[in-house]
Design a protein around this motif. Sequence first.
Motif, PDB file in Angstrom:
ATOM      1  N   PRO A 108       0.817  -1.136   0.034  1.00  0.00           N
ATOM      2  CA  PRO A 108       0.145  -0.272  -0.276  1.00  0.00           C
ATOM      3  C   PRO A 108       0.949   1.456   0.093  1.00  0.00           C
ATOM      4  O   PRO A 108       1.614   0.927   0.572  1.00  0.00           O
ATOM      5  N   THR A 109       0.489   2.515  -1.069  1.00  0.00           N
ATOM      6  CA  THR A 109       1.646   3.393  -1.110  1.00  0.00           C
ATOM      7  C   THR A 109       0.640   4.632  -1.031  1.00  0.00           C
ATOM      8  O   THR A 109      -0.629   4.544  -1.045  1.00  0.00           O
ATOM      9  N   ALA A 169      -2.325  11.760  -8.082  1.00  0.00           N
ATOM     10  CA  ALA A 169      -2.521  10.706  -8.932  1.00  0.00           C
ATOM     11  C   ALA A 169      -0.969   9.657  -8.486  1.00  0.00           C
ATOM     12  O   ALA A 169      -1.196  10.126  -6.777  1.00  0.00           O
ATOM     13  N   ASP A 170      -0.788   8.498  -8.275  1.00  0.00           N
ATOM     14  CA  ASP A 170       0.197   7.364  -7.831  1.00  0.00           C
ATOM     15  C   ASP A 170       1.315   8.511  -7.732  1.00  0.00           C
ATOM     16  O   ASP A 170       1.757   8.823  -8.233  1.00  0.00           O
ATOM     17  N   SER A 171       2.170   8.668  -6.302  1.00  0.00           N
ATOM     18  CA  SER A 171       3.267   9.265  -5.742  1.00  0.00           C
ATOM     19  C   SER A 171       4.532   8.871  -7.202  1.00  0.00           C
ATOM     20  O   SER A 171       5.564   9.021  -7.443  1.00  0.00           O
ATOM     21  N   PRO A 191       0.870  13.367   1.452  1.00  0.00           N
ATOM     22  CA  PRO A 191       0.936  12.230   1.029  1.00  0.00           C
ATOM     23  C   PRO A 191      -0.437  11.320   1.267  1.00  0.00           C
ATOM     24  O   PRO A 191      -1.138  11.781   2.519  1.00  0.00           O
ATOM     25  N   VAL A 192      -1.571  10.358   0.331  1.00  0.00           N
ATOM     26  CA  VAL A 192      -2.652  10.707   1.002  1.00  0.00           C
ATOM     27  C   VAL A 192      -3.021   8.966   0.972  1.00  0.00           C
ATOM     28  O   VAL A 192      -2.819   8.992  -0.517  1.00  0.00           O
ATOM     29  N   PRO A 193      -2.825   8.204   1.966  1.00  0.00           N
ATOM     30  CA  PRO A 193      -2.883   6.631   1.730  1.00  0.00           C
ATOM     31  C   PRO A 193      -3.981   5.889   1.277  1.00  0.00           C
ATOM     32  O   PRO A 193      -4.859   6.232   1.355  1.00  0.00           O
ATOM     33  N   LEU A 194      -4.216   5.097  -0.384  1.00  0.00           N
ATOM     34  CA  LEU A 194      -5.145   4.662  -0.696  1.00  0.00           C
ATOM     35  C   LEU A 194      -4.997   3.432  -0.540  1.00  0.00           C
ATOM     36  O   LEU A 194      -3.925   2.907  -1.466  1.00  0.00           O
ATOM     37  N   GLY A 195      -6.129   3.073  -1.208  1.00  0.00           N
ATOM     38  CA  GLY A 195      -5.972   1.147  -1.526  1.00  0.00           C
ATOM     39  C   GLY A 195      -5.407   0.051  -0.784  1.00  0.00           C
ATOM     40  O   GLY A 195      -4.874   0.265   0.556  1.00  0.00           O
ATOM     41  N   GLY A 196      -5.682  -0.720  -1.145  1.00  0.00           N
ATOM     42  CA  GLY A 196      -4.980  -2.369  -0.108  1.00  0.00           C
ATOM     43  C   GLY A 196      -3.484  -2.686  -0.927  1.00  0.00           C
ATOM     44  O   GLY A 196      -3.595  -3.714  -0.474  1.00  0.00           O
TER      45      GLY A 196
END
Length: 241
Positions: A108-109, A169-171, A191-196
């Motif tokens: 997760p990023t 978007a993805d970092s 940064p915004v943590p999203l997803g697994g």
Amino acid sequence: MKHLLLGTAALALTATMALAQDVVRMGTEGAYPPYNFINDAGEVDGFERELGDELCARAELTCEWVTNDWDSIIPNLTSGNYDTIIAGMSITEEREKVIDFTQNYYPPTASRYMALSDDADLEGGVVAAQTNTIQAGHVAETGATLLEFATPDETVAAVRSGEADAVFADSDFLLPIAEENDAGLKLVGEPVPLGGGIGLGLRESDTELKAKFDAAITSMKEDGSLNELLIKWFGEDTSTF
């Protein structure tokens, strides 16, 4: 003799069918570096190309690479145009209602905003994101106006042209662009943590194929080779297992 010839033909047909079953069509976008992109030779390249080839080798499968636009990448998996999605796709509950995922091959990023100014309005302005992504879903839940595009490059172009105040978007996609300082683009906000994490997408019926890829991913985690690939493509500061 006739029975012998028939038997030999049947064995040959069985062997041919078994060989065909070992070919796995790997579906990717080819437009999301460094995860996946098309190189100067016109071939799929990037982190996921190298990872996918290694996973297929460990699972004793033959990879065939197929590119597909992002906005139809799940429908074309379920309709049988290819056998996996390996395209920087985050594991989410919404997607798991339609397809299955392997365990994650990328932890997760965080996602980031990028803009031309530190004081860009991220909550009430116009924010660009690629359609059908977790980033677009996040922007839609904020007070910002979501501006969706089919490709990630178009989202960045919208900021350059002033059509959008920022892109979300993805970092790992945005960082190289920000480091180039192209047209003054910079990472802004937190940064915004999203997803697994990111995994291979498969049809829900392909349980055997999922098990093979899960085993291959586990072996790469255990011997450290997956971390080596992550660092090679995303740098020393990337998340690892």
